[in-house]
Each structure stands twice: as C-alpha cells, then as structure tokens.
Design a protein around this motif. Structure first.
Motif, PDB file in Angstrom:
ATOM      1  N   PHE A   1       0.896  -1.258  -0.198  1.00  0.00           N
ATOM      2  CA  PHE A   1      -0.045  -0.070  -0.010  1.00  0.00           C
ATOM      3  C   PHE A   1       0.934   1.146  -0.194  1.00  0.00           C
ATOM      4  O   PHE A   1       0.443   2.327  -0.612  1.00  0.00           O
ATOM      5  CB  PHE A   1      -0.945  -0.057   1.136  1.00  0.00           C
ATOM      6  N   ASP A   2       2.008   1.203   0.805  1.00  0.00           N
ATOM      7  CA  ASP A   2       2.779   2.278   0.833  1.00  0.00           C
ATOM      8  C   ASP A   2       3.473   2.493  -0.717  1.00  0.00           C
ATOM      9  O   ASP A   2       3.590   3.642  -1.197  1.00  0.00           O
ATOM     10  CB  ASP A   2       4.050   2.012   1.772  1.00  0.00           C
ATOM     11  N   ALA A   3       3.892   1.287  -1.225  1.00  0.00           N
ATOM     12  CA  ALA A   3       4.206   1.514  -2.659  1.00  0.00           C
ATOM     13  C   ALA A   3       3.493   1.914  -3.922  1.00  0.00           C
ATOM     14  O   ALA A   3       2.059   2.316  -3.375  1.00  0.00           O
ATOM     15  CB  ALA A   3       5.141   0.456  -3.223  1.00  0.00           C
ATOM     16  N   GLY A   4       3.546   1.769  -5.000  1.00  0.00           N
ATOM     17  CA  GLY A   4       2.692   2.351  -5.997  1.00  0.00           C
ATOM     18  C   GLY A   4       1.639   1.631  -6.294  1.00  0.00           C
ATOM     19  O   GLY A   4       0.475   2.031  -7.072  1.00  0.00           O
ATOM     20  N   ALA A   5       1.308   0.488  -5.704  1.00  0.00           N
ATOM     21  CA  ALA A   5       0.341  -0.552  -6.153  1.00  0.00           C
ATOM     22  C   ALA A   5      -1.087  -0.072  -6.101  1.00  0.00           C
ATOM     23  O   ALA A   5      -1.810  -0.068  -6.914  1.00  0.00           O
ATOM     24  CB  ALA A   5       0.550  -1.908  -5.515  1.00  0.00           C
ATOM     25  N   PHE A   6      -1.375   0.554  -4.918  1.00  0.00           N
ATOM     26  CA  PHE A   6      -2.480   0.975  -4.733  1.00  0.00           C
ATOM     27  C   PHE A   6      -2.957   2.441  -4.464  1.00  0.00           C
ATOM     28  O   PHE A   6      -3.567   3.267  -3.706  1.00  0.00           O
ATOM     29  CB  PHE A   6      -3.475   0.244  -3.613  1.00  0.00           C
ATOM     30  N   GLY A   7      -1.865   3.150  -5.377  1.00  0.00           N
ATOM     31  CA  GLY A   7      -2.072   4.729  -5.308  1.00  0.00           C
ATOM     32  C   GLY A   7      -1.049   5.118  -4.101  1.00  0.00           C
ATOM     33  O   GLY A   7      -0.911   6.482  -4.060  1.00  0.00           O
ATOM     34  N   GLY A   8      -0.194   4.546  -3.526  1.00  0.00           N
ATOM     35  CA  GLY A   8       0.741   4.872  -2.531  1.00  0.00           C
ATOM     36  C   GLY A   8       1.787   5.752  -3.279  1.00  0.00           C
ATOM     37  O   GLY A   8       1.565   5.749  -4.596  1.00  0.00           O
ATOM     38  N   THR A   9       2.616   6.342  -2.527  1.00  0.00           N
ATOM     39  CA  THR A   9       3.607   7.268  -3.308  1.00  0.00           C
ATOM     40  C   THR A   9       4.934   6.883  -2.849  1.00  0.00           C
ATOM     41  O   THR A   9       5.722   7.737  -3.423  1.00  0.00           O
ATOM     42  CB  THR A   9       3.326   8.704  -2.703  1.00  0.00           C
ATOM     43  N   VAL A  10       5.273   6.006  -1.885  1.00  0.00           N
ATOM     44  CA  VAL A  10       6.751   5.705  -1.623  1.00  0.00           C
ATOM     45  C   VAL A  10       7.391   5.118  -2.827  1.00  0.00           C
ATOM     46  O   VAL A  10       6.912   4.129  -3.264  1.00  0.00           O
ATOM     47  CB  VAL A  10       6.751   4.716  -0.212  1.00  0.00           C
ATOM     48  N   LYS A  11       8.462   5.469  -3.082  1.00  0.00           N
ATOM     49  CA  LYS A  11       9.188   5.239  -4.202  1.00  0.00           C
ATOM     50  C   LYS A  11      10.396   4.125  -3.919  1.00  0.00           C
ATOM     51  O   LYS A  11      11.392   4.316  -2.976  1.00  0.00           O
ATOM     52  CB  LYS A  11       9.949   6.353  -4.774  1.00  0.00           C
TER      53      LYS A  11
ATOM     54  N   ASP B   1       9.077  -1.359  -9.654  1.00  0.00           N
ATOM     55  CA  ASP B   1       9.204  -1.940 -10.872  1.00  0.00           C
ATOM     56  C   ASP B   1       8.652  -3.399 -10.801  1.00  0.00           C
ATOM     57  O   ASP B   1       7.780  -4.012 -11.596  1.00  0.00           O
ATOM     58  CB  ASP B   1      10.744  -2.259 -11.378  1.00  0.00           C
ATOM     59  N   MET B   2       8.921  -4.174  -9.708  1.00  0.00           N
ATOM     60  CA  MET B   2       8.452  -5.433  -9.562  1.00  0.00           C
ATOM     61  C   MET B   2       6.723  -5.508  -9.573  1.00  0.00           C
ATOM     62  O   MET B   2       6.151  -6.130 -10.237  1.00  0.00           O
ATOM     63  CB  MET B   2       8.952  -6.145  -8.357  1.00  0.00           C
ATOM     64  N   LEU B   3       6.161  -4.501  -8.857  1.00  0.00           N
ATOM     65  CA  LEU B   3       4.698  -4.130  -8.714  1.00  0.00           C
ATOM     66  C   LEU B   3       4.175  -3.965 -10.163  1.00  0.00           C
ATOM     67  O   LEU B   3       3.223  -4.335 -10.497  1.00  0.00           O
ATOM     68  CB  LEU B   3       4.444  -3.304  -7.754  1.00  0.00           C
ATOM     69  N   GLU B   4       4.960  -3.047 -10.806  1.00  0.00           N
ATOM     70  CA  GLU B   4       4.289  -2.623 -11.805  1.00  0.00           C
ATOM     71  C   GLU B   4       4.337  -3.514 -13.063  1.00  0.00           C
ATOM     72  O   GLU B   4       3.457  -3.781 -13.834  1.00  0.00           O
ATOM     73  CB  GLU B   4       5.198  -1.323 -12.472  1.00  0.00           C
ATOM     74  N   HIS B   5       5.280  -4.636 -13.169  1.00  0.00           N
ATOM     75  CA  HIS B   5       5.465  -5.603 -13.921  1.00  0.00           C
ATOM     76  C   HIS B   5       4.505  -7.074 -13.588  1.00  0.00           C
ATOM     77  O   HIS B   5       4.767  -7.911 -14.248  1.00  0.00           O
ATOM     78  CB  HIS B   5       7.041  -5.779 -14.067  1.00  0.00           C
ATOM     79  N   SER B   6       4.169  -6.874 -12.387  1.00  0.00           N
ATOM     80  CA  SER B   6       3.413  -8.256 -11.823  1.00  0.00           C
ATOM     81  C   SER B   6       2.402  -8.574 -12.748  1.00  0.00           C
ATOM     82  O   SER B   6       1.931  -9.797 -12.712  1.00  0.00           O
ATOM     83  CB  SER B   6       3.076  -7.964 -10.529  1.00  0.00           C
TER      84      SER B   6
END
Lengths: 211, 211
Positions: A40-50, A56-61
């Motif tokens: 949730f902190d990362a980009g997966a669900f709109g989080g903003t922590v880079k 990259d892993m989430l984006e490519h999942s």
C-alpha cells in the motif's frame, strides 16, 4: 513459453503468510494488513513511496500474465460446501485486479462468476499439475500467476511447478497462522534464492527454480 | 554505557538457528555449516569474498566487547551433569575467538576454564538479568555480546535485554531444529527491524530495541 510466477507474496519475519482466524473483516487473520503494508505504501494502490526496484516489480507483476490461480481460502472466508444463497464474489469488489481468467481451487463445484474488467472466476478441482494445465490452456503463451494462499503456494512449490517467486519478508512476527516454508523437504534441491534485496526494513527475495 | 549486542547470528530462511541432533561432529545438527557459510566466505576466517558492509560488521563485531554470554548448548554437546573425566573446553581450540571473560549459562556448577588469548570460560546460573549483571560487572563500560544458541538469544530478546542484533538469513530451509522467532509474543512491541541489507542471496537484518 508460458512460465509460472509468484509476485509480492508477503510473509512475516517468522514465516507466516496469514495469521489465524480468517474472517470477513480480517482476511489475513490477527496479523491484519501488517504483512502487506509495503504494497500500500508503494505504487500498487496509489501509494507514493518510491521503492525503486520494488515499484518496478509491482508494475510488472501483471505483464504477460494470462491466468491466475488461487486457493479457495484466498477467494473467501467460506469453508465446506457453498451455501445456496451465497452471492460472494471475492474480496476485490466488482472489478478485481486480475483482468483475466482466475482459477479458484476447490473441492466444491461452483458456477463461474464473470466480473467487470475481464476477470472471470472459475472453480476447479484437481492436483496442482491438473489445475495448471487448465490455466495454461487458457493462457496460451502467456504466463500463469499463483496468487496464494499459503497452502496453495506451498503445494505448487512442492511439486516444482514455480519458475520464479518474489517473496517479501515484512518486519513483524506473526507468532501463529500458516507458515509458508513448512513441509517443503525438497525445496533446497528444487529452488534457490537468487537474490535478496533489502528495501528499508523489508526484504524482497527472488526465488527461482534450479534448472 | 555498556550495551548488549548480538553479531552475525545466522538462521535459515525458515527461522531455524540450529538443526536437530547436535553432535560432536555437527555442532549445528543436520543443517551443518550451511547457515554460517557466509561467514567463512567473508573475511572472518580468512575468506576473501568482499561483502562490503558485512565485512565491516564482522570486523567490528569484537570492538568494545568486554564479556560474552552463551548458553551451555553452544559451549558443548554435553547435557545434564558434567562428567568427572570431562576435559571439554569448547569447540574453539586452545585460543577461542573471544579474548575476554565468557559466561556459559548452565544449571550445573563447573570450575572456570582459563584459555589462551584472554578467554576464560565461567559457568554461571541465573536469569538472563542476573547473568547479564555478572557480565556487566566484569565488562565495566564495555559492551556485552550474546553469542547464542537459539534458546539463550530468545531468552534475552524476550526480556527486552538486547540493544542491537545483527541477524543473518541464509538462503536454505532447515525444516527442523530450533526456531529463533518462536515464543516471542512481545517482540513487535520491544523491537523493530531497523534495516534489511541484501548481500547476494543472504539477508542481513539489523534489529534494535525500541526506545
């Protein structure tokens, strides 16, 4: 060629993939969302922590995935035969994040459930190999993603069916629940940890099948 | 001020700090040296692999340490009362790598054993707090190092006595033995993982006590 992948499967420091007592309110039992906070902190669900490589892993999942497989306990909190008046359609709302055929492993037959956005839940019975064959027939050249839960992923690991898995170790102890690494006597022979990536206080392991 | 430190304590991916069936030939049971291979590969025992921060950690693991504490099962494979004809002096040869007073926790009295190089093994009985107080009296301003094994480290964790611990997750499953993270219900309240550092396929966690 179609590969079998696992993305962002989270466990606690003591190896639990879920806590105990799954309920409608707490799909992961007493441990709640703590295993998945990084997502949730990362980009997966709109989080903003880079998180760099983690983003990259989430984006490519979802890239090149043609079908998803999950266990019935991941689909919902029901156990045993389906109830006639049950209109449960999973935890993910009207438009689940899969967007392709999603196979739910269960001993209890259930009509397929078409959802918005391309996801259709199919309910299938069989060994990991048999269910994988069904999914691969649908996916063609595209890859298969094993989503969980713990028992399902362990069954696929044990049968040597997973090509690559991204496992995340969250920095908490769960103390009880279902352990991912139990009853995998052949794991060291079949798989290797290719890489450990520390991101803050989380650990991202890339597990690959030995060739 | 004297601090309590743990350095390079290795566990398997499934959390075991030793395998089962410790013997004279296999101090770590069936898992053998696989949990500690990283230490031999690195500079600690003449290895040549440059692990960056890990070499630094190893190099500094003895700095400012005035006393070491270990459990009796780490000192040797004996169980129960000491035998009269037992001339066991630990696993480490005539010149153990401690070079300061080293307190072995045991219920069975034993004369102190002076070794070459400054190590003297003292055999003490008591709670973690009591044994720590004895060690601190010896060490003065210097720090105390908790070496293990699993039960001993867990006891010190549970009592909130550890200031900082460097835990290494080796990329193998052990399947059985003694788990470090079991029975630590208060761990999440007392400690936090400050950092995860991936080095190749090993994971180095820095665990610190919450202030």
């Amino acid at each position: 060629m179609s590969r079998v992948r696992v993305h962002g499967f989270s466990i606690s420091l003591d190896g639990f993939g879920t806590g105990d007592y799954q309920t409608l309110e707490e799909p992961f039992g007493h441990i709640g969302q703590r295993l998945h906070q990084w997502m949730f902190d990362a980009g997966a669900f709109g989080g903003t922590v880079k998180y760099g490589i983690v983003n990259d892993m989430l984006e490519h999942s979802g890239h090149r995935v043609g079908a998803t497989i999950m266990g019935r306990n991941m689909f919902g909190p029901q156990r045993g035969p389906w109830q006639d008046d049950d209109d449960w359609k999973g935890w993910w709302g009207d438009n689940p994040p899969y967007h392709h055929p999603t196979f739910v492993m269960t001993h209890y037959p259930h009509e397929s459930i078409p959802m918005e956005g391309g996801t259709t839940f199919h309910f299938v019975q069989g060994t990991p190999q048999e269910v994988l064959a069904i999914a691969q027939e649908t996916a063609g050249d595209l890859d298969i993603c094993i989503r969980g839960g713990v028992h399902t992923l362990r069954d696929f690991f044990r049968e040597g069916l997973v090509d690559e898995a991204h496992i995340v170790i969250s920095p908490v102890l769960a103390g009880r629940g279902e352990r991912l690494w139990d009853d995998l006597d052949n794991f060291n022979d079949l798989y290797m940890v290719a890489e450990s990536i520390g991101v803050g206080n989380h650990t991202h392991l890339r597990v690959v099948r030995r060739t």
